[in-house]
Design a protein around this motif. Structure first.
Motif: not given
Length: 296
Positions: A9, A11, A129, A131, A133, A159, A161, A192, A202, A204
Motif C-alpha cells: 500500500d 500513502i 492502491s 491514497l 491524503f 484515492h 482524502i 486514517a 471512504h 480506500y
C-alpha cells in the motif's frame, strides 16, 4: 521486495510532496496558495485577511510551548476560519476553479515533481492502491492529477482524502462554492483513524484486499504527515516513511528523530527515490537506479 506488489500500500501527502515547493527560485502554489492571491476567484478582503490568518496560525504552530490538544484546536480554528472567509469572499464556481488550476499549471506556478506522474502510473499498472491524503483542497489537487495523468477521471486505485468543496447556488448557470464536506482536514489530523469510522466509509478503507496489504510506503513533507497511516493495520516493521525536507535542512535531525521519517530527502528534488523504491518492489529486486540515486 520479497513480498512483491500484492502486499503493498502507498500513502502520500500532496502539497510539496507530490508537488515541488520551489519553481525557478519562487515558492510554488499549494492548493490554498493557488487561491490566496487569485484576483479572479477571491476578493481583496480574502487576500488580505487570509494572509493575516496564515501568519497568525503559523506562529502558533511553531510555538513549542503550546500543549498538543490546544495546538490541535488552533488548527481546527484555522481551517474553519479560512474556509468561512473563502466562502464569504469568493466567486468560486466549478468551471472557474478548473480554469484557474490549469492556468497555474501552464504558468509553472504549480508542478508535480519529475517522475511523480510515472510513479502513479506504475502503481495503477500493478494494481497497487495509492491514497493521496491532504489538508489542501481535493477539487484542486484532483484537477492537477487529472491534467498530469492526461485522463478524465482518476483510476480506481488512486484515492483522495482531502477538503472537498460543496457547490450549490447557481450563478450564470454554474454552481457556486457554498461549503466544504465534513470532516475538515488540517495539518494535525491527517490520520486514517479520523476517516475510518464515518457513517459512509471512504472506498480506500472498504477494499477487499485491505488487510492483505501488510507493507506500506508513506511519503510526506511535514512531521504531521508521519501519522497519516494511524488507525490502519500496518506495523512499524512493515513500513518505510520518506520525508521531503525541501528547505531548512537544519531540521534534519528532527525529521529523523525516533518514530518520524526513516529517510529524508533534501533540496526539493524530483520524485526519483519514491519512484525507484516502488520500482524495486514491483520488480521484486533492488533497482540499480535506486542504488545510483541514493548514492547521489
Amino acid at each position: 521486495i520479497n513480498d512483491g506488489p500484492s502486499k503493498l500500500d502507498v500513502i502520500t501527502d500532496f502539497d510539496y510532496t507530490l508537488t515541488k515547493q520551489f519553481i525557478e527560485g519562487k515558492v510554488a502554489f499549494s492548493c490554498h496558495g493557488l487561491l490566496q492571491d487569485n484576483e479572479v476567484l477571491v476578493t481583496e478582503k480574502y487576500r488580505n485577511e487570509g494572509k493575516k490568518l496564515f501568519r497568525k496560525y503559523m506562529e502558533i504552530l511553531a510555538d513549542k510551548s503550546i500543549a498538543q490538544p490546544d495546538l490541535v484546536q488552533h488548527m481546527v480554528d484555522w481551517a474553519t476560519n479560512s474556509h468561512a472567509l473563502l466562502i464569504a469572499e469568493s466567486h468560486i464556481t466549478k468551471i472557474a476553479l478548473k480554469h484557474e488550476v490549469n492556468l497555474a499549471i501552464d504558468n509553472h506556478q504549480i508542478e508535480l515533481r519529475t517522475l511523480a506522474t510515472e510513479f502513479m502510473q506504475l502503481l495503477v499498472e500493478h494494481k497497487v492502491s495509492l491514497l493521496v491524503f491532504s489538508a489542501g483542497i481535493a477539487d484542486i489537487l484532483e484537477e492537477v492529477l487529472l491534467t498530469y495523468l492526461k485522463v478524465d477521471s482518476l483510476d480506481q486505485h488512486i484515492h483522495v482524502i482531502s477538503n472537498r468543496c460543496v457547490f450549490g447556488d447557481v450563478v450564470d448557470n454554474n454552481e457556486l462554492l457554498v461549503g466544504f464536506e465534513e470532516p475538515i482536514f488540517h495539518v494535525l489530523n491527517k490520520r486514517a483513524s479520523e476517516v475510518m469510522d464515518l457513517d459512509i466509509p471512504h472506498p480506500y478503507f472498504t477494499r477487499e484486499d485491505l488487510l492483505d496489504r501488510t507493507n506500506l510506503f508513506l511519503f510526506g513533507d511535514s512531521l504531521g504527515d508521519v501519522l497519516m497511516h494511524e488507525g490502519l493495520h500496518h506495523s512499524s516493521e512493515n513500513m518505510i516513511k520518506v520525508g521531503f525536507l525541501n528547505d531548512k535542512p537544519e531540521r534534519i535531525l528532527e525529521y529523523l528523530h525516533e518514530n518520524n521519517f526513516d529517510m529524508v530527502i533534501l533540496g526539493d528534488p524530483g520524485f526519483d527515490i519514491p519512484y525507484h523504491l516502488i520500482e524495486s518492489v514491483l520488480a521484486s529486486t533492488l533497482s540499480e537506479s535506486l542504488v545510483d540515486v541514493m548514492k547521489v
